[in-house]
Design an enzyme around this catalytic site. Structure first.
Site, PDB file in Angstrom:
ATOM      1  N   THR A 134       0.809  -1.228   0.000  1.00  0.00           N
ATOM      2  CA  THR A 134       0.000   0.000   0.000  1.00  0.00           C
ATOM      3  C   THR A 134       0.836   1.270   0.000  1.00  0.00           C
ATOM      4  O   THR A 134       1.948   1.300   0.556  1.00  0.00           O
ATOM      5  CB  THR A 134      -0.898   0.007   1.256  1.00  0.00           C
ATOM      6  OG1 THR A 134      -1.420   1.325   1.454  1.00  0.00           O
ATOM      7  CG2 THR A 134      -0.153  -0.390   2.529  1.00  0.00           C
ATOM      8  N   GLU A 136       0.240   3.606   1.839  1.00  0.00           N
ATOM      9  CA  GLU A 136       0.370   4.026   3.245  1.00  0.00           C
ATOM     10  C   GLU A 136       1.783   3.776   3.767  1.00  0.00           C
ATOM     11  O   GLU A 136       2.199   4.371   4.764  1.00  0.00           O
ATOM     12  CB  GLU A 136      -0.629   3.266   4.117  1.00  0.00           C
ATOM     13  CG  GLU A 136      -2.044   3.782   4.025  1.00  0.00           C
ATOM     14  CD  GLU A 136      -2.238   5.155   4.630  1.00  0.00           C
ATOM     15  OE1 GLU A 136      -1.881   5.339   5.794  1.00  0.00           O
ATOM     16  OE2 GLU A 136      -2.729   6.049   3.924  1.00  0.00           O
ATOM     17  N   LYS A 162       1.716  -3.541   7.403  1.00  0.00           N
ATOM     18  CA  LYS A 162       1.910  -3.751   5.961  1.00  0.00           C
ATOM     19  C   LYS A 162       3.397  -3.636   5.575  1.00  0.00           C
ATOM     20  O   LYS A 162       3.825  -4.192   4.573  1.00  0.00           O
ATOM     21  CB  LYS A 162       1.070  -2.743   5.170  1.00  0.00           C
ATOM     22  CG  LYS A 162      -0.423  -3.071   5.153  1.00  0.00           C
ATOM     23  CD  LYS A 162      -0.732  -4.189   4.151  1.00  0.00           C
ATOM     24  CE  LYS A 162      -2.222  -4.393   3.983  1.00  0.00           C
ATOM     25  NZ  LYS A 162      -2.541  -5.400   2.955  1.00  0.00           N
TER      26      LYS A 162
HETATM   27  P1  NAP Z   1     -11.539  -4.433   2.017  1.00  0.00           P
HETATM   28  O1  NAP Z   1     -12.691  -4.073   1.137  1.00  0.00           O
HETATM   29  O2  NAP Z   1     -11.498  -3.924   3.415  1.00  0.00           O
HETATM   30  O3  NAP Z   1     -11.441  -6.031   2.040  1.00  0.00           O
HETATM   31  C1  NAP Z   1     -10.621  -6.707   2.949  1.00  0.00           C
HETATM   32  C2  NAP Z   1     -10.900  -8.180   2.850  1.00  0.00           C
HETATM   33  O4  NAP Z   1     -10.099  -8.867   3.808  1.00  0.00           O
HETATM   34  C3  NAP Z   1     -12.365  -8.563   3.175  1.00  0.00           C
HETATM   35  O5  NAP Z   1     -12.727  -9.661   2.363  1.00  0.00           O
HETATM   36  C4  NAP Z   1     -12.269  -9.016   4.631  1.00  0.00           C
HETATM   37  O6  NAP Z   1     -13.281  -9.920   5.006  1.00  0.00           O
HETATM   38  C5  NAP Z   1     -10.929  -9.725   4.581  1.00  0.00           C
HETATM   39  N1  NAP Z   1     -10.328  -9.928   5.892  1.00  0.00           N
HETATM   40  C6  NAP Z   1     -10.097  -9.022   6.867  1.00  0.00           C
HETATM   41  N2  NAP Z   1      -9.485  -9.601   7.913  1.00  0.00           N
HETATM   42  C7  NAP Z   1      -9.351 -10.921   7.608  1.00  0.00           C
HETATM   43  C8  NAP Z   1      -8.839 -12.036   8.284  1.00  0.00           C
HETATM   44  N3  NAP Z   1      -8.319 -11.932   9.502  1.00  0.00           N
HETATM   45  N4  NAP Z   1      -8.858 -13.237   7.661  1.00  0.00           N
HETATM   46  C9  NAP Z   1      -9.402 -13.370   6.435  1.00  0.00           C
HETATM   47  N5  NAP Z   1      -9.920 -12.348   5.740  1.00  0.00           N
HETATM   48  C10 NAP Z   1      -9.899 -11.131   6.323  1.00  0.00           C
HETATM   49  O7  NAP Z   1     -10.166  -3.991   1.339  1.00  0.00           O
HETATM   50  P2  NAP Z   1      -9.855  -3.678  -0.209  1.00  0.00           P
HETATM   51  O8  NAP Z   1     -10.047  -2.208  -0.421  1.00  0.00           O
HETATM   52  O9  NAP Z   1     -10.524  -4.647  -1.070  1.00  0.00           O
HETATM   53  O10 NAP Z   1      -8.278  -3.897  -0.225  1.00  0.00           O
HETATM   54  C11 NAP Z   1      -7.725  -5.179  -0.524  1.00  0.00           C
HETATM   55  C12 NAP Z   1      -6.304  -5.252   0.013  1.00  0.00           C
HETATM   56  O11 NAP Z   1      -5.509  -4.234  -0.581  1.00  0.00           O
HETATM   57  C13 NAP Z   1      -6.173  -5.038   1.512  1.00  0.00           C
HETATM   58  O12 NAP Z   1      -5.112  -5.844   1.955  1.00  0.00           O
HETATM   59  C14 NAP Z   1      -5.813  -3.574   1.652  1.00  0.00           C
HETATM   60  O13 NAP Z   1      -5.097  -3.365   2.856  1.00  0.00           O
HETATM   61  C15 NAP Z   1      -4.947  -3.388   0.421  1.00  0.00           C
HETATM   62  N6  NAP Z   1      -4.933  -2.045  -0.172  1.00  0.00           N
HETATM   63  C16 NAP Z   1      -6.093  -1.406  -0.465  1.00  0.00           C
HETATM   64  C17 NAP Z   1      -6.058  -0.183  -1.084  1.00  0.00           C
HETATM   65  C18 NAP Z   1      -7.317   0.562  -1.457  1.00  0.00           C
HETATM   66  O14 NAP Z   1      -7.230   1.767  -1.712  1.00  0.00           O
HETATM   67  N7  NAP Z   1      -8.458  -0.117  -1.549  1.00  0.00           N
HETATM   68  C19 NAP Z   1      -4.814   0.401  -1.421  1.00  0.00           C
HETATM   69  C20 NAP Z   1      -3.654  -0.306  -1.120  1.00  0.00           C
HETATM   70  C21 NAP Z   1      -3.716  -1.543  -0.512  1.00  0.00           C
HETATM   71  P3  NAP Z   1     -14.740  -9.400   5.476  1.00  0.00           P
HETATM   72  O15 NAP Z   1     -15.491  -9.086   4.206  1.00  0.00           O
HETATM   73  O16 NAP Z   1     -15.264 -10.578   6.214  1.00  0.00           O
HETATM   74  O17 NAP Z   1     -14.509  -8.184   6.326  1.00  0.00           O
HETATM   75  O1  G4F Z   2     -10.521   6.829   2.745  1.00  0.00           O
HETATM   76  P1  G4F Z   2      -9.536   6.735   3.829  1.00  0.00           P
HETATM   77  O2  G4F Z   2      -9.970   6.121   5.107  1.00  0.00           O
HETATM   78  O3  G4F Z   2      -8.286   5.978   3.208  1.00  0.00           O
HETATM   79  P2  G4F Z   2      -6.756   5.862   3.647  1.00  0.00           P
HETATM   80  O4  G4F Z   2      -6.554   6.167   5.074  1.00  0.00           O
HETATM   81  O5  G4F Z   2      -5.969   6.664   2.674  1.00  0.00           O
HETATM   82  O6  G4F Z   2      -6.497   4.311   3.447  1.00  0.00           O
HETATM   83  C1  G4F Z   2      -6.967   3.615   2.296  1.00  0.00           C
HETATM   84  O7  G4F Z   2      -6.005   3.685   1.278  1.00  0.00           O
HETATM   85  C2  G4F Z   2      -4.753   3.042   1.586  1.00  0.00           C
HETATM   86  C3  G4F Z   2      -3.841   3.246   0.377  1.00  0.00           C
HETATM   87  O8  G4F Z   2      -3.148   4.457   0.531  1.00  0.00           O
HETATM   88  C4  G4F Z   2      -5.022   1.577   1.848  1.00  0.00           C
HETATM   89  F1  G4F Z   2      -3.851   0.931   2.112  1.00  0.00           F
HETATM   90  C5  G4F Z   2      -5.967   1.428   3.018  1.00  0.00           C
HETATM   91  O9  G4F Z   2      -6.268   0.040   3.197  1.00  0.00           O
HETATM   92  C6  G4F Z   2      -7.267   2.173   2.706  1.00  0.00           C
HETATM   93  O10 G4F Z   2      -7.894   1.517   1.639  1.00  0.00           O
HETATM   94  O11 G4F Z   2      -8.966   8.177   4.167  1.00  0.00           O
HETATM   95  C7  G4F Z   2      -8.414   9.019   3.176  1.00  0.00           C
HETATM   96  C8  G4F Z   2      -8.143  10.397   3.773  1.00  0.00           C
HETATM   97  C9  G4F Z   2      -7.376  10.360   5.100  1.00  0.00           C
HETATM   98  O12 G4F Z   2      -6.392  11.354   5.084  1.00  0.00           O
HETATM   99  C10 G4F Z   2      -8.413  10.697   6.146  1.00  0.00           C
HETATM  100  O13 G4F Z   2      -7.907  11.366   7.299  1.00  0.00           O
HETATM  101  O14 G4F Z   2      -9.404  11.003   4.070  1.00  0.00           O
HETATM  102  C11 G4F Z   2      -9.330  11.607   5.343  1.00  0.00           C
HETATM  103  N1  G4F Z   2     -10.673  11.704   5.892  1.00  0.00           N
HETATM  104  C12 G4F Z   2     -11.308  12.881   6.175  1.00  0.00           C
HETATM  105  N2  G4F Z   2     -12.499  12.634   6.718  1.00  0.00           N
HETATM  106  C13 G4F Z   2     -11.483  10.694   6.250  1.00  0.00           C
HETATM  107  C14 G4F Z   2     -12.633  11.278   6.771  1.00  0.00           C
HETATM  108  N3  G4F Z   2     -11.328   9.353   6.157  1.00  0.00           N
HETATM  109  C15 G4F Z   2     -12.355   8.578   6.578  1.00  0.00           C
HETATM  110  N4  G4F Z   2     -12.250   7.217   6.474  1.00  0.00           N
HETATM  111  N5  G4F Z   2     -13.506   9.102   7.133  1.00  0.00           N
HETATM  112  C16 G4F Z   2     -13.693  10.463   7.247  1.00  0.00           C
HETATM  113  O15 G4F Z   2     -14.721  10.932   7.728  1.00  0.00           O
END
Ligand code: NAP
Ligand code: G4F
Length: 372
Positions: A134, A136, A162
């Site tokens: 990520t 992050e 991570k």
């Molecule tokens: P998400 O919607 O939160 O999905 C996470 C998945 O992991 C869900 O299926 C969840 O199951 C499962 N999970 C959580 N804890 C688990 C455990 N202990 N054992 C087995 N399964 C578990 O996340 P996403 O946005 O699809 O992201 C996919 C991956 O990419 C994650 O690893 C995230 O950290 C990483 N990532 C995401 C982003 C982004 O912007 N979306 C960016 C960079 C990296 P449930 O449905 O049961 O909760």
């Molecule tokens: O949407 P966010 O919660 O995403 P964040 O923290 O960037 O993390 C997501 O992206 C990562 C990749 O860079 C993944 F690894 C991670 O698993 C996840 O998918 O927040 C984005 C930004 C932050 O700066 C937060 O402080 O939005 C700001 N924010 C402002 N108001 C908020 C809010 N975030 C959330 N969730 N809720 C608010 O009300």
């Protein structure tokens, strides 16, 4: 050609659902790891479900958890995957401050459990592994934009977990020759994004506000900047990363960064509502300036946005912007969606969903799901 077999951990999540759909379209047999929960957690993949009595089905779900080594070993042994996509994680940055130990266990040690399972089962030369790393990891950014060479500085328990997962993936590649690659993905969103991430929280609230179902949207830090892409584009990059001749690590990003505040503006813009912002920090607010859409008319001057400090994080990541040159050059990856297209896709979907919610609230009854 025998069909390829993929195992997706986190198949019930946003990326898991899109990736499963994509791999099935490519002819894969897809196995997914899902957690047991007291309510159904398979909304995003219900349209892919196949009855267990179907012979030779191509989509199979297995109960499991990243905190349980023995179940990971069993599932990998049973499914003998050519490719594993490790997407399972406690993925919410703010929540990781509340559950740091669980996050380390599932996101950090969970990745180690998966790599060890592949090694112990003797699949080091057979199974390729994609690790969901990520942006992050860059946290307090040391360079702008961030590339594969930018040093990491994680700023949350999530990012630190991570970081371990990133390096243990590199270590298993170097130590045991496992084809294990990191995709360092910047934020990617979609109509099926989790509802507590900021983009989806915004698009759902804007749809509700436009339809008169919600009064005000409360957010945290409006000045944070993120490089937002569409999850549909990003799962294609995951697949490409595992099709290379050599395992390697890749940044996947759009190269454009935008403030949360501007995402709010764009989402309201999709329903013809223009905003004015006043105040700063915790006192910032937004009001309706004009409404140009005949269906979504709100009083001019109505407050629609306020800041709630409860959403601030103990340590924030202020600015993320990725440099995707390597993935464009080596993988040939090009995103189809820009930010405008992403916001439009999310807003259309949430307006559609909220209209049905309103219909239900008004006494109607209809079964629906995200993919209708
Ligand atoms: P998400 O919607 O939160 O999905 C996470 C998945 O992991 C869900 O299926 C969840 O199951 C499962 N999970 C959580 N804890 C688990 C455990 N202990 N054992 C087995 N399964 C578990 O996340 P996403 O946005 O699809 O992201 C996919 C991956 O990419 C994650 O690893 C995230 O950290 C990483 N990532 C995401 C982003 C982004 O912007 N979306 C960016 C960079 C990296 P449930 O449905 O049961 O909760
Ligand atoms: O949407 P966010 O919660 O995403 P964040 O923290 O960037 O993390 C997501 O992206 C990562 C990749 O860079 C993944 F690894 C991670 O698993 C996840 O998918 O927040 C984005 C930004 C932050 O700066 C937060 O402080 O939005 C700001 N924010 C402002 N108001 C908020 C809010 N975030 C959330 N969730 N809720 C608010 O009300």
């Amino acid at each position: 050609m025998p069909r390829k077999v993929a195992l997706i951990t986190g198949v019930t999540g946003q990326d898991g659902a899109y990736l499963a759909e994509y791999l099935l379209r490519l002819g894969y047999q897809v196995h997914g790891l899902k957690r047991r929960s007291s309510l159904f957690n398979t909304n995003r993949i219900d349209h892919l479900y196949q009855d267990p009595h179907i012979e030779n089905r191509n989509f199979v779900l297995h109960y499991g958890d990243m905190t349980d080594s023995s179940n990971l070993i069993r599932i990998i042994q049973e499914t003998q995957p050519d490719e594993i996509y490790n997407l399972a994680a406690m993925s919410h940055v703010k929540v990781s401050f509340d559950s740091p130990e669980y996050t380390a266990n599932a996101d950090g040690i969970g990745t180690l459990r998966l790599l060890e399972a592949v090694r112990l089962l003797g699949f080091a030369n057979k199974t390729r592994i994609y690790q969901a790393s990520t942006s992050e990891l860059y946290g307090l950014v040391q360079e702008v934009p961030q590339s594969e060479k930018t040093p990491f500085y994680p700023r949350s328990p999530y990012a630190v977990a991570k970081l371990y997962a990133y390096w243990i993936t590199v270590n298993y590649r170097e130590a045991y020759g496992i084809f294990a690659s990191n995709g360092i993905l910047f934020n990617h969103e979609s109509p099926i994004r989790g509802e507590t991430f900021v983009t989806r929280k915004i698009t759902m609230a804007v749809a509700r506000i436009a339809l008169g179902m919600q009064d005000v949207l409360f957010l945290g830090n409006l000045s944070a900047k993120r490089d937002w892409g569409h999850a549909k584009d990003y799962v294609k990059a995951m697949y490409l990363i595992l099709q290379q001749d050599k395992a390697d690590d890749f940044v996947i990003a759009t190269g454009v960064t935008t403030e949360v505040r501007d995402f709010v503006r764009m989402a309201f813009g999709e329903v013809g509502i223009e905003l004015t912002f006043t105040g700063e920090g915790a006192d910032e607010k937004a009001f309706v300036k004009s409404c140009s859409h005949p269906e979504y008319q709100l009083p001019v001057g109505k407050q629609v946005l306020a800041v709630d400090k409860a959403y601030f994080r103990p340590t924030e990541v202020d600015l993320l912007i990725g440099d995707p040159s390597k993935s464009k050059k080596v993988l040939g990856w090009e995103p189809e969606y820009d930010l405008k297209g992403l916001v439009k896709d999310m807003m259309e979907s949430d307006i559609h969903l909220m209209k049905k919610d309103k219909y239900l609230q008004d006494g109607g009854y209809r079964v629906f799901n995200y993919f209708e």
